[in-house]
Design a protein around this motif. Structure first.
Motif, PDB file in Angstrom:
ATOM      1  N   LEU A 279       4.081   5.934   4.084  1.00  0.00           N
ATOM      2  CA  LEU A 279       3.906   6.377   2.702  1.00  0.00           C
ATOM      3  C   LEU A 279       4.627   7.698   2.451  1.00  0.00           C
ATOM      4  O   LEU A 279       5.164   7.928   1.360  1.00  0.00           O
ATOM      5  CB  LEU A 279       2.414   6.519   2.388  1.00  0.00           C
TER       6      LEU A 279
ATOM      7  N   ILE B 270       7.297   8.056  -0.588  1.00  0.00           N
ATOM      8  CA  ILE B 270       6.939   9.004  -1.647  1.00  0.00           C
ATOM      9  C   ILE B 270       8.042  10.046  -1.813  1.00  0.00           C
ATOM     10  O   ILE B 270       8.419  10.415  -2.927  1.00  0.00           O
ATOM     11  CB  ILE B 270       5.582   9.679  -1.330  1.00  0.00           C
TER      12      ILE B 270
ATOM     13  N   TYR C 195       0.415   1.367  -1.389  1.00  0.00           N
ATOM     14  CA  TYR C 195      -0.602   1.659  -0.362  1.00  0.00           C
ATOM     15  C   TYR C 195      -1.225   0.390   0.212  1.00  0.00           C
ATOM     16  O   TYR C 195      -1.304   0.216   1.433  1.00  0.00           O
ATOM     17  CB  TYR C 195      -1.688   2.563  -0.957  1.00  0.00           C
TER      18      TYR C 195
ATOM     19  N   HIS D 267      -0.918   5.639  -4.002  1.00  0.00           N
ATOM     20  CA  HIS D 267       0.448   5.146  -4.146  1.00  0.00           C
ATOM     21  C   HIS D 267       0.437   3.634  -4.383  1.00  0.00           C
ATOM     22  O   HIS D 267      -0.371   2.902  -3.778  1.00  0.00           O
ATOM     23  CB  HIS D 267       1.269   5.462  -2.885  1.00  0.00           C
TER      24      HIS D 267
END
Length: 492
Positions: free
Chosen positions: A234, A238, A199, A196
């Protein structure tokens, strides 16, 4: 990098002022002890506690009643907390009403650290006092009743002492936001998410958050918690790609991770991210900036002199940015105070952190007046929270502010402020352009009829006087004509 204008100056897009202030700790052994143990304020709970014990297990049947009777007998012999009058405010900047026959003294902030630098949390635990034990028993009994409504949980969370301990919070926090702990999605592994684009930034922030973990935990457990925190953040961004991660989000996430665990924390955070924190997770910080502007109308309505002092200093609202973005989780040294505030915020309107911020500013009015009226001095003072703020008193004050000045009222004040600031910027821009053209300051703006219809006509003081006198003369002639000639014409 994009920048935007803040009340107190420019603010980098989607970054907190403490971007690089948090020190990364490479040595796990440094977590074994606190370098400077905090002293959480016992003033929120009376004299810490009595030595009385009623057992930590739930009582049942007559055992509960006997325990309650025993506690009531001891409470009647002890000094009880008195209710703080909602309308009463502290008479000076060093004490505040809160306990019967006692004052709550403010501790000056630690000036040996940066105001935007997090300190190690104190996880010190205190024995329950009399009223906390009574409330715990009531909450445990409510948990035994599957028909307990949401309003009851909200009242428990908002009323004095909050939800008492983390065992109860683990069960009630999900109920406050509508999460069923029995129906949660399993967490993916960190390796599944490391592609990602956010990240690396999330990992950096998580590595900087070591001081917010319980001290002395084993190295393997700390690393596991860091990985869980990274996955938790995350997963949210996401699942909701329109929401943008901001620095400070991890301070909120870590609190829920520590209390309710990884899988439930994800569902709590996705609900908060799409409701309470959604304005903070936009493409720019403009919505957050606008919310912070609520502070000034609230302070002005309670103390106009204090608001004027802050405005003259141009301190702005940057000092409160970490408070609002992290629900004070980044700025407080006491874990006990953090989770108490989270109890309250989870059960309240999403703007209550702003009202609590305003209550803190009003509470510290004498300290503010004692500082020089300049941005640097007041920002330094306000950005460092005293270690023993009486949060039970402040939460009642914030609730009182919310009732007296609901968001719809303050929103109108903010719109007026924005319009005034916009007009001021236009005036300053016009003055700069006029100086470039004519090399001097423009004449004062006139409110005459001529200037309204001919706004670009440059008029001197003499011409303004002549035109005003002429307007008066014309008006007098019109009045005389109407009074004398129109009636005669009507007779004829």
């Amino acid at each position: 990098m994009e920048r935007m204008e803040q009340l107190s100056g420019p603010l980098e897009k989607r970054t907190l002022p403490y971007h690089d202030a948090e020190d990364s700790d490479e040595h796990p052994e440094s977590l074994s002890t606190l370098s400077e143990p905090c002293n959480p304020a016992p003033t929120e709970n009376g004299d810490n506690a009595s030595g009385m014990s009623c057992g930590s297990e739930k009582a049942a049947g007559s055992g509960v009643q006997n325990c309650i009777d025993e506690i009531d007998d001891e409470i009647n012999e002890a000094t009880r907390l008195v209710a703080v009058n909602d309308e009463e405010r502290p008479s000076n900047g060093t004490t505040s009403p809160g306990l019967a026959g006692k004052n709550i003294a403010l501790v000056q902030p630690n000036n040996h650290r940066r105001s935007d630098e997090p300190t190690e949390l104190s996880f010190e635990k205190f024995p329950e006092n009399h009223e906390e034990k009574l409330k715990r028993i009531k909450i445990e009994n409510a948990l035994d009743d599957p028909k307990t409504p949401l309003e009851a949980w909200q009242q428990f969370a908002k009323s004095e002492y909050g939800l008492i301990n983390d065992d109860l919070r683990r069960k009630i926090w999900p109920l406050l936001v509508g999460v069923d702990p029995q129906q949660v999605d399993p967490a993916p592994s960190l390796e599944e998410l490391n592609n990602h684009p956010e990240y690396n930034q999330v990992v950096l922030d998580v590595n900087r958050s070591l001081k917010r973990f319980p001290p002395g935990i084993p190295y393997e457990q700390r690393v596991a918690l860091q990985d869980q925190l990274t996955v938790l953040i995350l997963r949210v961004i996401i699942k909701y790609p329109h929401l943008k991660y901001y620095q400070g989000y991890h301070d909120v996430a870590i609190t829920f991770l520590l209390v309710v665990g990884e899988e439930v924390a994800f569902h709590v955070m996705e609900i908060l991210s799409t409701n309470h924190l959604v304005e903070c997770m936009q493409e720019t910080m403009e919505p957050t900036q606008r919310r912070l502007m609520f502070i000034y109308p609230l302070v002005r309505r309670e103390n106009a002199a204090l608001c004027s002092y802050l405005e003259r200093s141009t301190v702005g609202t940057l000092f409160a940015l970490p408070w609002y973005l992290t629900w004070f989780g980044h700025s407080l040294n006491s874990y006990r105070s953090v989770v108490r505030l989270y109890d309250y915020f989870l059960a309240s309107d999403f703007l209550l952190p702003i009202y609590v911020t305003s209550a803190i500013v009003i509470y510290r009015q004498n300290e503010i007046f004692q500082e020089d009226c300049d941005m640097a001095s007041l920002h330094c003072l306000l950005s460092q929270l005293p270690e023993d703020l009486p949060f039970e008193y402040l939460l009642k004050s914030a609730e009182n502010l919310y009732r007296k000045y609901p968001p719809r009222v303050i929103e109108k004040d903010v719109e007026t402020m924005i319009a005034k600031e916009k007009q001021q910027r236009l005036n300053e821009e016009r003055e700069r352009e006029y100086r470039k053209l004519y090399g001097k300051k423009p004449p004062p703006v006139s409110n005459s009829i001529i200037s309204r219809f001919l706004p670009h006509l440059q008029m001197s003081r003499r011409s303004v006087f002549v035109t005003t006198a002429f307007s008066i003369l014309v008006g007098f002639c019109a009045y005389y004509y109407r009074a004398h000639y129109i009636p005669l014409a009507a007779v004829r």
